[in-house]
Motif scaffolding. Structure first.
Motif, PDB file in Angstrom:
ATOM      1  N   UNK A 122       0.830  -1.201   0.000  1.00 53.71           N
ATOM      2  CA  UNK A 122       0.000   0.000   0.000  1.00 53.71           C
ATOM      3  C   UNK A 122       0.867   1.255   0.000  1.00 53.71           C
ATOM      4  N   UNK A 123       1.870   1.303   0.857  1.00 52.93           N
ATOM      5  CA  UNK A 123       2.753   2.465   0.937  1.00 52.93           C
ATOM      6  C   UNK A 123       3.543   2.637  -0.355  1.00 52.93           C
ATOM      7  N   UNK A 124       4.034   1.551  -0.893  1.00 54.18           N
ATOM      8  CA  UNK A 124       4.812   1.585  -2.126  1.00 54.18           C
ATOM      9  C   UNK A 124       3.963   2.103  -3.285  1.00 54.18           C
ATOM     10  N   UNK A 125       2.740   1.588  -3.397  1.00 58.83           N
ATOM     11  CA  UNK A 125       1.824   1.999  -4.465  1.00 58.83           C
ATOM     12  C   UNK A 125       1.415   3.459  -4.281  1.00 58.83           C
ATOM     13  N   UNK A 126       1.124   3.863  -3.053  1.00 58.06           N
ATOM     14  CA  UNK A 126       0.754   5.256  -2.796  1.00 58.06           C
ATOM     15  C   UNK A 126       1.880   6.202  -3.195  1.00 58.06           C
ATOM     16  N   UNK A 127       3.121   5.826  -2.902  1.00 55.98           N
ATOM     17  CA  UNK A 127       4.255   6.651  -3.305  1.00 55.98           C
ATOM     18  C   UNK A 127       4.383   6.701  -4.822  1.00 55.98           C
ATOM     19  N   UNK A 128       4.169   5.564  -5.469  1.00 56.73           N
ATOM     20  CA  UNK A 128       4.274   5.523  -6.930  1.00 56.73           C
ATOM     21  C   UNK A 128       3.226   6.420  -7.577  1.00 56.73           C
ATOM     22  N   UNK A 129       1.998   6.382  -7.063  1.00 60.48           N
ATOM     23  CA  UNK A 129       0.922   7.175  -7.641  1.00 60.48           C
ATOM     24  C   UNK A 129       1.013   8.639  -7.221  1.00 60.48           C
ATOM     25  N   UNK A 130       1.289   8.863  -5.947  1.00 57.24           N
ATOM     26  CA  UNK A 130       1.298  10.225  -5.419  1.00 57.24           C
ATOM     27  C   UNK A 130       2.598  10.963  -5.633  1.00 57.24           C
ATOM     28  N   UNK A 131       3.647  10.257  -5.997  1.00 60.32           N
ATOM     29  CA  UNK A 131       4.946  10.885  -6.209  1.00 60.32           C
ATOM     30  C   UNK A 131       5.839  10.827  -4.995  1.00 60.32           C
ATOM     31  N   UNK A 132       5.262  11.060  -3.806  1.00 58.29           N
ATOM     32  CA  UNK A 132       6.056  11.040  -2.577  1.00 58.29           C
ATOM     33  C   UNK A 132       5.114  10.926  -1.385  1.00 58.29           C
ATOM     34  N   UNK A 133       5.515  10.151  -0.403  1.00 59.67           N
ATOM     35  CA  UNK A 133       4.800  10.113   0.867  1.00 59.67           C
ATOM     36  C   UNK A 133       5.826  10.134   1.982  1.00 59.67           C
ATOM     37  N   UNK A 134       5.462  10.758   3.086  1.00 60.55           N
ATOM     38  CA  UNK A 134       6.326  10.789   4.260  1.00 60.55           C
ATOM     39  C   UNK A 134       5.780   9.824   5.298  1.00 60.55           C
ATOM     40  N   UNK A 135       6.636   8.930   5.747  1.00 62.04           N
ATOM     41  CA  UNK A 135       6.255   7.974   6.776  1.00 62.04           C
ATOM     42  C   UNK A 135       6.604   8.506   8.160  1.00 62.04           C
ATOM     43  N   UNK A 136       7.614   9.338   8.205  1.00 63.24           N
ATOM     44  CA  UNK A 136       8.047  10.000   9.427  1.00 63.24           C
ATOM     45  C   UNK A 136       8.934  11.157   8.982  1.00 63.24           C
TER      46      UNK A 136
END
Length: 168
Positions: free
Chosen positions: A8-22
């Protein structure tokens, strides 16, 4: 953290461009795929819907956003009801027709009958390579990310069966 959460995190980053986990950890996609196909081999519809909600929340879409807001960027392929011997063909056809840039296979173990059969593990590994280089998809190369559980016995982190050895 479970394997589906990692997907889920990997796919969200791929679609959204970037995500911060911390503050110190973020995932960033340098080259965002135009479309992504998530192949799930074991989840029920409820769990797939929950994955959609997690992805939408992670990339900042409102909770009531239509799942089609991510389509064609993200499409799910549910294979739970199918027998292992038919799943490879279903994935190939989906990749040929949908032409995703990126394929996530959540549960590669479920693409084979016997995880400890070295010939079957080699065949699935070769299939993944052929899928990724476009040989099976009419010349359309695809990035393939697949998930395999580690052994549940002990904390050795060893991947399961011959497919774990082949995939390493």
């Amino acid at each position: 953290v479970g394997k589906s959460i990692v997907c889920t995190l990997f796919v969200a980053a791929a679609i959204g461009g970037e995500i911060s986990l911390s503050p110190d950890l973020r995932l960033e996609a340098k080259n965002q795929p135009k479309s992504l196909l998530w192949v799930d081999t074991e989840q029920h519809d409820y769990n797939i819907a929950r994955q959609w909600r997690r992805i939408r929340a992670t990339i900042g879409l409102p909770e009531d956003a239509n799942p089609d807001a991510l389509t064609p960027a993200l499409q799910f392929l549910k294979l739970r009801p199918l027998k292992p011997e038919t799943r490879l063909g279903v994935i190939e056809r989906a990749v040929r027709t949908r032409r995703p840039d990126f394929v996530v296979i959540d549960g590669i173990r479920d693409l084979m009958e016997d995880i400890n059969d070295s010939a079957e593990a080699e065949a699935v590994s070769q299939w993944v390579l052929s899928l990724s280089d476009g040989e099976l998809t009419d010349g359309n190369p695809v990035t393939v990310f697949y998930v395999l559980h580690s052994n549940k016995m002990g904390d050795d982190g060893v991947m399961r069966g011959h497919i774990g050895t082949e995939g390493m």
